[in-house]
Design a protein around this motif. Structure first.
Motif, PDB file in Angstrom:
ATOM      1  N   ALA A 146       0.851  -1.182   0.000  1.00  0.00           N
ATOM      2  CA  ALA A 146       0.000   0.000   0.000  1.00  0.00           C
ATOM      3  C   ALA A 146       0.884   1.228   0.000  1.00  0.00           C
ATOM      4  O   ALA A 146       1.777   1.353   0.829  1.00  0.00           O
ATOM      5  CB  ALA A 146      -0.891  -0.008   1.238  1.00  0.00           C
TER       6      ALA A 146
ATOM      7  N   THR B 233      -0.489   4.940   8.880  1.00  0.00           N
ATOM      8  CA  THR B 233      -1.091   5.255   7.600  1.00  0.00           C
ATOM      9  C   THR B 233      -0.558   6.547   6.997  1.00  0.00           C
ATOM     10  O   THR B 233      -0.730   6.793   5.826  1.00  0.00           O
ATOM     11  CB  THR B 233      -2.620   5.385   7.734  1.00  0.00           C
TER      12      THR B 233
ATOM     13  N   GLY C  28      -5.205   5.901   0.194  1.00  0.00           N
ATOM     14  CA  GLY C  28      -6.149   4.848  -0.122  1.00  0.00           C
ATOM     15  C   GLY C  28      -7.509   5.414  -0.497  1.00  0.00           C
ATOM     16  O   GLY C  28      -7.786   6.593  -0.327  1.00  0.00           O
TER      17      GLY C  28
ATOM     18  N   GLN D 164     -12.730   5.955   2.704  1.00  0.00           N
ATOM     19  CA  GLN D 164     -12.879   5.167   3.931  1.00  0.00           C
ATOM     20  C   GLN D 164     -13.978   5.807   4.765  1.00  0.00           C
ATOM     21  O   GLN D 164     -13.783   6.838   5.374  1.00  0.00           O
ATOM     22  CB  GLN D 164     -11.575   5.142   4.706  1.00  0.00           C
TER      23      GLN D 164
ATOM     24  N   LYS E 187      -2.023  -4.896   4.985  1.00  0.00           N
ATOM     25  CA  LYS E 187      -3.373  -5.438   5.084  1.00  0.00           C
ATOM     26  C   LYS E 187      -3.893  -5.364   6.518  1.00  0.00           C
ATOM     27  O   LYS E 187      -5.014  -4.960   6.771  1.00  0.00           O
ATOM     28  CB  LYS E 187      -3.350  -6.899   4.606  1.00  0.00           C
TER      29      LYS E 187
ATOM     30  N   GLY F  93      -2.819  -1.399   8.125  1.00  0.00           N
ATOM     31  CA  GLY F  93      -2.944  -0.196   7.306  1.00  0.00           C
ATOM     32  C   GLY F  93      -1.623   0.511   7.073  1.00  0.00           C
ATOM     33  O   GLY F  93      -1.573   1.709   6.884  1.00  0.00           O
TER      34      GLY F  93
ATOM     35  N   THR G 227       1.263   2.054   5.289  1.00  0.00           N
ATOM     36  CA  THR G 227       1.468   2.537   3.930  1.00  0.00           C
ATOM     37  C   THR G 227       2.889   3.033   3.767  1.00  0.00           C
ATOM     38  O   THR G 227       3.499   3.531   4.704  1.00  0.00           O
ATOM     39  CB  THR G 227       0.515   3.687   3.589  1.00  0.00           C
TER      40      THR G 227
END
Lengths: 411, 585
Positions: B35, B76, B94, B97, B446, B449, B451
């Motif tokens: 991610a 994140t 992402g 959300q 996953k 989160g 990144t």
């Protein structure tokens, strides 16, 4: 490679030794000059904080639906960065939805702002009405910065405690922290002097230095501790043992630095030379300077400083004194007597014999000095008296005294 | 560790098994691309517009609180900044959300108020009365839940007889309640609410709610005596507003701490005193599942007040303890989430809020409370949510990766030249470390989160390079031991023991840095600390379970232990003139 390997072995055995500890004042002076330059730079030039810290201006470019593409964003980024306005150098351009592009710069004065607007209008062909300018605040507010600094201080305190717990010597903690702060100041100073922008990526880089600098120092101190474990029984002073430790880990330090700096250097090259700006450069520059300083400080600052502080301890001083006396005794007074060889030259001046070589050789693990092959023309030389015999203890240390039985404690 | 060196093959096998499991998990998840952060992949931008007059400080403070909320886990790398004079912009990596939006916008202004009057919504009462008494639950000194205060639906589950029975005249405070022994509340014993009314449901206590501000200026939060006096004898103006107030209304909630409040909660109408304790006086909050009642787990939120809040609460509880008609209310964003009475004195500011929480709502409330109450409210209708593109050009990622990998290859070449045979171990270790890092980054993307931003990727590449330091310490140790006259096989084990201690100490410092920064820092620094800790742990794992067993294993081959010219451990390479004593091994 062979020569370098040989050097490694010589350094390890102490046959060859670089006097890191003895010449500490030189290193202190060098570091002092660099640090003063860094502090002056910080004081007068200050740091050039990025948009994340100081906020700035945001241009919202409204475009026909579907026109807000990544390609257009890239075009805008290049165009705005090329205007030559320093505040717009680190411009951030993002697409938002399908019909607007956001352009963020550091705070601009009205003239600069007009230039940027014009550039944007020309580049993507929009009118003034499609452009709105907003003031944006920092994403790294005071709170975030404050918390990071709190974290830093807590870390420093814990690290002092940890190193003390591991080595059982607060002086090692102190020296390690001084070396760490030394590295941080130099790194930050380089940023101030060069005027490079401080972004979160820079902060990340600076924080990495914390770990790296201490890692290096701990490895060297581990060797120092090992060498000075049985100091009382050894034939070395603390300073010599510490110096040997630095020499013994020198090859490791060099290799480690090379291995760590190669990838950083590669990223720095690409970030600074090829791309010109951006987070890669910010991170890599901080890392590169910090790592180089970290390797330097663990050898040239931390260990000499440790030996320096240690040399004031009563136990260490006493040991040194005793060693001095022992060496005087052990020194082969007749070392300067040449072994006879057939082609021996006769008649050289005895004063020219490098007598100083004898004690120097003795420092390296008590090796006997190699006999000189030069002839002196004379046989045994009785050494001159050093002075009248004093009534003090024979070897300069406190001698046990015997007391009357009644005054001795009960056993 | 001696055993592992005796069976290097087994250790390596187990290590690879672990790595294989990690990759199997990655395969199960099915994403082979980590991610990426805002700078590389873009994300969601939420724009919040503040309501009313906001100062610059207030706005910044709110932005800081939101930053802590969205970066609560810290991996994140979301960014939060203010824009203009009344907007806060939140950018999260992402795609959209939705749960994040609610977390961001949750206002979470928690206040403690005293209940002066309460009645079912239909009534237009009355003399000062307190009702809606909570059940007599076991335990003392804890804020007891009034599960009846928030029935799920209006008009049901509220036996009206309960209220009427409690009607009583006001009386002098603090006289009747000293019989309960003051007691520490440190025990957070389960409080199964054996309430005869309104069974607890798992629905959060957010029934139809509406509020109206009473125009009353005399009272303020400063004094608890004022609050107590007001509780027993509210000013007529407020009572009039209360009486004229009908639930439910659609008026927006305006929750001014300095003023009394009339609010509805479910079928109940409350007249509440000015706030006596503010949400900002909460120092920590956590969700807990203390017990169950009728097969349902009851979630509660434990809160800890700071010293001033605790002092106020101590005085309040001393004055009100034990009287089931003396209620106070915990008001969140103008909604009464719980209106219990004090069963005993609460001396240390530890309280427990129970309402109709489920796990999610309890945790969400705890997060909101822990990271502070927002000083401003937002206009929910004007909140925008849009997709934004990456802030960096795509070539940055490619260039960074190329440079990093080129750097690592150079490192490998250097190690190969210098350590020759052992250089192969370095290369293998670096590859294994790289593979492990990649697997963990995928898994953490996953599960947590996690990144990767561009600096994050560069940091990981550099960390893998720094990892090589462990090997260098180890190899130099082996060579030192051999120079000391040990044979290769002995030197490997002796060198290992010493190198292990050194590396553990040095890595411990790095992990310490990572943990401290993760706990104390906020925002981007948190993500960095996470990556730093991760790469250090990988370094240790590879060092212990791969590098050392590999070297032990290789030491069995004559190529190494006899000191072949290319092994990196021959006499010439060590700088010795002769083979080390016992070089036969």
């Amino acid at each position: 490679m062979g020569k370098f390997s040989r050097l490694g072995n010589d350094l390890y055995s102490g046959r060859r030794s670089i006097d890191f500890v003895g010449r500490r004042h030189l290193w202190y002076a060098i570091s002092g000059v660099i640090i003063i330059a860094a502090v002056l730079g910080l004081w007068f030039r200050g740091l050039n904080f990025g948009i994340e810290f100081v906020g700035g201006a945001e241009y919202t470019v409204t475009m026909p639906s579907g026109q807000a593409t990544q390609a257009n964003a890239d075009k805008l980024r290049t165009a705005v960065a090329d205007t030559g306005i320093p505040a717009a150098k680190q411009v951030v351009v993002t697409t938002a939805g399908t019909n607007s592009i956001l352009v963020q710069t550091e705070p601009l004065n009205p003239t600069e702002s007009n230039t940027i607007s014009a550039t944007i209008e020309q580049t993507v062909g929009v009118t003034k009405a499609q452009l709105s300018i907003d003031e944006i605040g920092p994403s790294w507010g005071k709170e975030v910065a404050k918390r990071s600094i709190t974290g830093l201080f807590v870390f420093l305190i814990l690290v002092v405690l940890f190193i003390w717990a591991y080595f059982r010597q607060w002086k090692m903690s102190f020296a390690a922290i001084v070396a760490l702060i030394h590295d941080l100041v130099i790194t930050v100073g380089i940023y101030a002097l060069s005027g490079f922008e401080v972004t979160p990526a820079t902060v990340t880089g600076v924080l990495t230095i914390l770990g790296f600098s201490l890692y290096d120092t701990v490895v060297v101190f581990d060797k120092v501790r090992e060498n000075t474990k049985n100091l009382k029984a050894s034939h070395q002073t603390y300073a010599e043992a510490a110096n040997l430790a630095v020499n013994q880990t020198l090859v490791r330090s060099i290799n480690t630095s090379i291995v760590a700096l190669i990838p950083v250097g590669a990223i720095l090259y690409v970030g600074a030379v090829q791309l010109g700006s951006g987070p890669l450069k910010d991170l890599a520059l901080a890392l590169f300077v910090g790592m180089a300083a970290g390797a330097y400080s663990s050898i040239f600052i931390a260990t000499p400083m440790l030996a320096h502080m240690k040399s004031r301890e009563a136990g260490v001083q006493e040991h040194e004194k005793r060693l001095k006396v022992r060496r005087r005794h052990e020194a082969d007074r007749y070392a300067s007597v040449p072994t006879f060889t057939d082609d021996m030259a006769v008649g050289t001046d005895p004063d020219a014999v490098p007598v100083a070589g004898a004690p120097a050789a003795a420092t390296s693990g008590g090796n006997r000095p190699t006999p000189s092959t030069e002839a002196l023309g004379r046989g045994r030389v009785v050494p001159p008296a050093r002075g009248p015999v004093r009534p003090s203890g024979a070897s300069g240390r406190v001698q046990p005294t015997r007391q009357a039985k009644s005054k001795r404690g009960k056993k | 560790m001696a055993r592992s060196s005796a069976r290097p093959g087994r250790t390596v096998t187990v290590f690879f098994l672990g790595l294989a499991i990690a990759y199997a998990l990655v395969a199960l998840i099915g994403t082979w691309k980590p991610a990426l952060g805002l700078d590389l992949e873009g994300g969601t931008q939420i724009t919040l517009i503040a309501k009313g007059n906001v100062t610059k400080d207030n706005l910044q403070q709110a932005a800081d609180i939101i930053d802590q909320r969205v970066n609560g886990s810290g991996v994140t790398e979301a960014t939060v900044n203010t824009q203009g004079s009344n907007e806060i912009v939140v950018q999260v990596p992402g795609a959209s959300q939705n749960n994040l939006l609610s977390l961001v916008t949750q206002v979470a202004q928690l206040r403690f108020r005293l209940v002066a009057q309460v009645s079912p919504t239909t009534g237009t009462t009355t003399p000062p009365t307190t009702g809606a008494s909570p059940s007599a639950s076991p335990g003392s000194g804890v804020l007891l839940p009034s599960s009846s205060s928030s029935p799920k639906a209006p008009s049901t589950s509220k036996p009206s007889g309960k209220n009427t029975g409690k009607n009583r005249a006001p009386f002098v405070l603090g006289k009747h309640h000293k019989n309960k022994t003051p007691k520490s509340t440190s025990t957070k014993a389960p409080k199964p609410s054996s309430s005869p009314t309104g069974t607890p449901t798992t629905a959060p206590a957010t029934g139809p709610t509406s509020t109206s501000q009473v125009n009353y200026t005399a009272a303020n939060r400063a004094s608890f005596q004022d609050g107590l006096a007001w509780q027993t004898n509210p000013d007529p103006q407020s009572v009039e507003v209360y009486n004229n107030y009908t639930c439910p209304t659609t008026k927006p909630v305006v929750d001014d701490p300095a003023l009394p409040l009339v609010t509805c909660q479910g079928s109940q109408k409350y007249l509440l005193s000015p706030a006596l304790i503010e949400g900002t006086q909460i120092t920590s909050a956590s969700a807990a599942a203390p017990g169950s009642s009728q097969g349902q787990v009851l979630w509660t939120v434990n809160i800890q007040l700071d010293s001033s809040g605790a002092a106020t609460e101590r005085k309040l509880s001393a004055a009100m303890a034990g009287d089931q008609t003396k209620l106070f209310a915990i008001v969140l964003d103008g909604k009464v989430i719980s209106a219990p009475y004090y069963k005993g004195v609460i001396p240390n500011g530890q309280s427990e809020i129970s309402g109709n929480f489920n796990e999610g709502s309890a945790k969400s409330l705890a997060t909101s409370l822990k990271y502070g109450a927002l000083p401003i409210t937002f206009d929910q209708t004007k909140t925008t949510n849009q997709v934004i593109g990456p802030s960096l050009a795509g070539d940055q990622l490619k260039a960074g990766l190329t440079a990093g990998i080129a750097g690592l290859i150079l490192v490998m070449i250097y190690c190969l030249l210098y350590y020759r045979g052992l250089g192969l171990v370095v290369i293998a270790s670096l590859l294994v470390a790289g593979a492990t890092t990649y697997a963990l980054v995928l898994l953490l993307a996953k599960s947590a989160g996690f990144t990767l931003t561009l600096p994050g990727i560069a940091g990981l590449i550099v960390a893998v390079g720094i990892t090589a330091d462990s090997f260098i310490v180890f190899f130099e140790r082996i060579r030192d031991e051999m120079r000391g006259g040990k044979s290769m096989r002995v030197a490997v084990e002796a060198g290992w023991i010493r190198a292990r201690a050194t590396c553990l100490a040095a890595d411990a410092v790095t992990i310490l840095a990572a943990v401290v920064l993760y706990i104390f820092a906020a925002g981007v620094v948190k993500g960095f600390a996470f990556a730093l800790g991760l790469s250090t742990l990988i370094d240790l794992a590879v060092f212990f379970w791969f590098t050392h067993p590999m070297v032990s294993w290789l030491a069995r081959f004559p190529f190494f232990n006899k000191g072949h010219r290319l092994s990196g451990l021959d006499a010439e390479n060590l700088g010795l003139d002769r083979l080390p004593a016992g070089g036969r091994a």
